[in-house]
Write a protein that holds these residues in place. Structure first.
Motif, mmCIF file in Angstrom:
data_model
loop_
_atom_site.group_PDB
_atom_site.id
_atom_site.type_symbol
_atom_site.label_atom_id
_atom_site.label_comp_id
_atom_site.label_asym_id
_atom_site.label_seq_id
_atom_site.Cartn_x
_atom_site.Cartn_y
_atom_site.Cartn_z
ATOM 1 N N ILE A 9 37.372 38.881 37.729
ATOM 2 C CA ILE A 9 36.185 38.744 38.445
ATOM 3 C C ILE A 9 35.471 39.849 38.878
ATOM 4 C CG2 ILE A 9 35.018 36.989 40.395
ATOM 5 C CD1 ILE A 9 36.655 35.286 38.455
ATOM 6 N N ARG A 17 32.486 36.468 45.049
ATOM 7 C CA ARG A 17 33.826 36.631 44.399
ATOM 8 C C ARG A 17 34.562 35.445 44.841
ATOM 9 N NH1 ARG A 17 33.313 42.297 45.539
ATOM 10 N NH2 ARG A 17 35.237 41.929 46.817
ATOM 11 N N ILE A 21 36.411 32.319 42.952
ATOM 12 C CA ILE A 21 37.942 32.156 42.889
ATOM 13 C C ILE A 21 38.289 30.908 43.455
ATOM 14 C CG2 ILE A 21 40.016 33.202 44.127
ATOM 15 C CD1 ILE A 21 38.655 36.089 43.953
ATOM 16 N N GLU A 35 40.033 41.712 41.042
ATOM 17 C CA GLU A 35 38.759 41.652 41.226
ATOM 18 C C GLU A 35 37.899 43.059 41.366
ATOM 19 O OE1 GLU A 35 38.016 39.638 45.047
ATOM 20 O OE2 GLU A 35 40.095 38.985 45.240
#
Length: 242
Positions: A9, A17, A21, A35
């Protein structure tokens, strides 16, 4: 495809984010492996983690999502890309980078569901096809449909907005993206040697050092030497050599 889809991500906003998620946590086959909050960090993590999929924000400082996507194409393991942005005017440009989909913020759960389904279809290869390659590649060119035997295809490359398939029977110009052809040819021995080139490993006859760690290769019956990006050399040799 493995049991889970390894996913990275990338967004410079932490809240975005976390939201994505959370939404993806409802899909048991999506595994969040990392991430990143910058384009530069995206490249580093993608190189290390080798994700199958990257959700990539377009608007980021320094290296935006488009530039990051261009760099991702040079990796040995090229992930699928889903662009994300709050501005729909970027959609047309996003698909020039062969993105599998384009999501608008704030995220719509139904649209995300469709995106995940599309990703699953792209990454899934039926076991029977993987173990016993069969059938022919159907390509449309000049209004006609040609059925090409994958074993007769030497290499495929993207030239601006045209994809050219070079085979023992001739060269075909089509509009299908290189990424789509790569997916359709998964059961066969094709390998990406450059962001714009796919090569049939069975047709490779020679590999020669070039410069800065890059190589050139030759295929059967062709005088042209094809450039192999240094990011792909190690895996290429692993696939070629007994």
């Amino acid at each position: 495809m493995s049991e889970t889809i390894r996913t990275l991500i990338v967004d410079d906003e932490r809240y975005n984010r976390e939201e994505l998620i959370f939404l993806l946590s409802h899909y048991t086959n999506i595994e969040i492996v990392g991430e990143a909050d910058t384009g530069e960090s995206c490249i580093v993590q993608a190189t290390q983690l080798q994700p199958d999929l990257v959700f990539l924000d377009i608007e980021m400082p320094v290296m935006n999502g488009m530039k990051a996507a261009d760099s991702l194409k040079e990796l040995r393991h090229v992930p699928l890309i889903v662009f994300a942005t709050a501005h729909p005017q970027f959609a047309a440009e996003a698909f020039r980078y062969e993105a599998i989909d384009y999501l608008l913020k704030p995220y719509d759960e139904d649209q995300l569901k469709e995106t995940v389904h599309r990703i699953e279809q792209r990454l899934t290869v039926e076991p029977s096809k993987a173990s016993v390659p069969a059938g022919k590649l159907a390509v449309e060119a000049s209004g006609d449909i040609f059925f090409l035997d994958p074993f007769e295809i030497l290499y495929i490359y993207r030239d601006d907005k045209v994809t050219r398939i070079v085979s023992t029977k001739g060269t075909y110009e089509i509009k299908t993206t290189l990424k789509e052809l790569e997916t359709r040819l998964v059961p066969f021995s094709f390998f990406r040697i450059h962001k714009s080139y796919l090569v049939n490993l069975q047709a490779v006859t020679k590999l020669s050092p070039w410069f800065n760690g890059a190589y050139q290769l030759e295929v059967e019956g062709q005088k042209e030497q094809l450039a192999v990006s240094r990011n792909y050399v190690k895996e290429l040799r692993k696939r070629l050599e007994l």
